[in-house]
Design a protein around this motif. Structure first.
Motif, mmCIF file in Angstrom:
data_model
loop_
_atom_site.group_PDB
_atom_site.id
_atom_site.type_symbol
_atom_site.label_atom_id
_atom_site.label_comp_id
_atom_site.label_asym_id
_atom_site.label_seq_id
_atom_site.Cartn_x
_atom_site.Cartn_y
_atom_site.Cartn_z
ATOM 1 N N SER A 101 1.724 -23.081 0.249
ATOM 2 C CA SER A 101 2.985 -22.841 -0.473
ATOM 3 C C SER A 101 3.429 -21.401 -0.246
ATOM 4 C CB SER A 101 2.775 -23.079 -1.970
ATOM 5 O OG SER A 101 1.953 -22.057 -2.507
ATOM 6 N N SER A 102 4.639 -21.092 -0.666
ATOM 7 C CA SER A 102 5.120 -19.708 -0.553
ATOM 8 C C SER A 102 4.258 -18.784 -1.415
ATOM 9 C CB SER A 102 6.598 -19.606 -0.941
ATOM 10 O OG SER A 102 6.796 -20.051 -2.267
ATOM 11 N N HIS A 103 3.785 -19.285 -2.562
ATOM 12 C CA HIS A 103 2.886 -18.502 -3.419
ATOM 13 C C HIS A 103 1.558 -18.238 -2.692
ATOM 14 C CE1 HIS A 103 1.204 -16.897 -7.090
ATOM 15 N NE2 HIS A 103 0.286 -17.845 -7.163
ATOM 16 N N GLY A 104 1.049 -19.240 -1.988
ATOM 17 C CA GLY A 104 -0.181 -19.076 -1.208
ATOM 18 C C GLY A 104 0.003 -18.080 -0.084
ATOM 19 N N SER A 105 1.136 -18.134 0.593
ATOM 20 C CA SER A 105 1.435 -17.169 1.664
ATOM 21 C C SER A 105 1.532 -15.753 1.123
ATOM 22 C CB SER A 105 2.742 -17.538 2.373
ATOM 23 O OG SER A 105 2.608 -18.759 3.054
ATOM 24 N N ALA A 106 2.176 -15.614 -0.033
ATOM 25 C CA ALA A 106 2.305 -14.289 -0.650
ATOM 26 C C ALA A 106 0.940 -13.748 -1.064
ATOM 27 C CB ALA A 106 3.245 -14.357 -1.855
ATOM 28 N N ALA A 109 -0.816 -12.495 2.028
ATOM 29 C CA ALA A 109 -0.210 -11.228 2.486
ATOM 30 C C ALA A 109 -0.694 -10.063 1.625
ATOM 31 C CB ALA A 109 1.314 -11.334 2.449
ATOM 32 N N ASP A 110 -0.749 -10.268 0.309
ATOM 33 C CA ASP A 110 -1.219 -9.218 -0.592
ATOM 34 C C ASP A 110 -2.701 -8.918 -0.358
ATOM 35 O OD1 ASP A 110 -0.954 -7.444 -2.990
ATOM 36 O OD2 ASP A 110 -2.410 -8.888 -3.793
ATOM 37 N N LEU A 111 -3.498 -9.957 -0.174
ATOM 38 C CA LEU A 111 -4.925 -9.772 0.081
ATOM 39 C C LEU A 111 -5.136 -8.993 1.376
ATOM 40 C CD1 LEU A 111 -7.888 -10.335 -0.634
ATOM 41 C CD2 LEU A 111 -7.668 -12.483 0.665
#
Length: 161
Positions: A101-106, A109-111
């Motif tokens: 999901s977009s939340h998973g992608s974000a 990216a943060d990690l």
């Protein structure tokens, strides 16, 4: 810390040993950049889905060397947290495709940003020439590893199709 000394043309087993040591040190550094709120197993799922978007549950289980029920539970938790989406396959109504999901992608990216910050502190201590050599070697390694992972995924999909 001197890990090893090599002949002018190091053998793959020598490089594998040093790479393994480097990976262990990376785990220690990355432990400082927490993966919360996901477990190590859930993080593996997210990373696989990022590289092989839309794979089915059986293929994911094979890639994780896990069972479909265990993998399904991992995906249930990731879906509940908003990191993974399940989408019915257009080709087969019984099959479910997994997507990041977009939340998973974000989250990934943060990690990665936090991990890169931890790595940057180490890399700043290295001479420029050694950083350049490391970069060249790591780019080649990433290309080879990505190709192998992609090939493995296609092989699993063809076996389960």
């Amino acid at each position: 810390m001197m890990v090893t000394s090599f002949s002018p043309r190091p053998e793959p087993y020598e490089v594998a040993r040093v790479t393994s040591t480097a990976a262990e040190l990376l785990e220690v550094l990355w432990g400082r950049a927490s993966t919360a709120p996901v477990s190590a197993s859930q993080l593996r799922v997210l990373l696989v889905l990022e590289h092989d978007e839309g794979i089915n549950l059986r293929t994911l289980a094979d890639l994780l060397a896990s069972t479909p029920p265990s993998t399904s539970r991992l995906c249930d938790r990731l879906q509940a947290a908003g990191f993974v989406e399940r989408v019915g396959s257009a080709a087969d109504r019984r099959e479910v495709r997994l997507h990041l999901s977009s939340h998973g992608s974000a989250f990934l990216a943060d990690l990665r940003a936090r991990r890169e910050k931890a790595l940057q502190a180490v890399l700043e201590q290295m001479p420029t020439a050694e950083r350049t050599a490391l970069l060249d070697g790591l780019e080649a390694f990433c290309d080879a590893a990505d190709a192998q992972i992609h090939d493995d995924c296609q092989e699993f999909e063809s076996r389960t199709a």
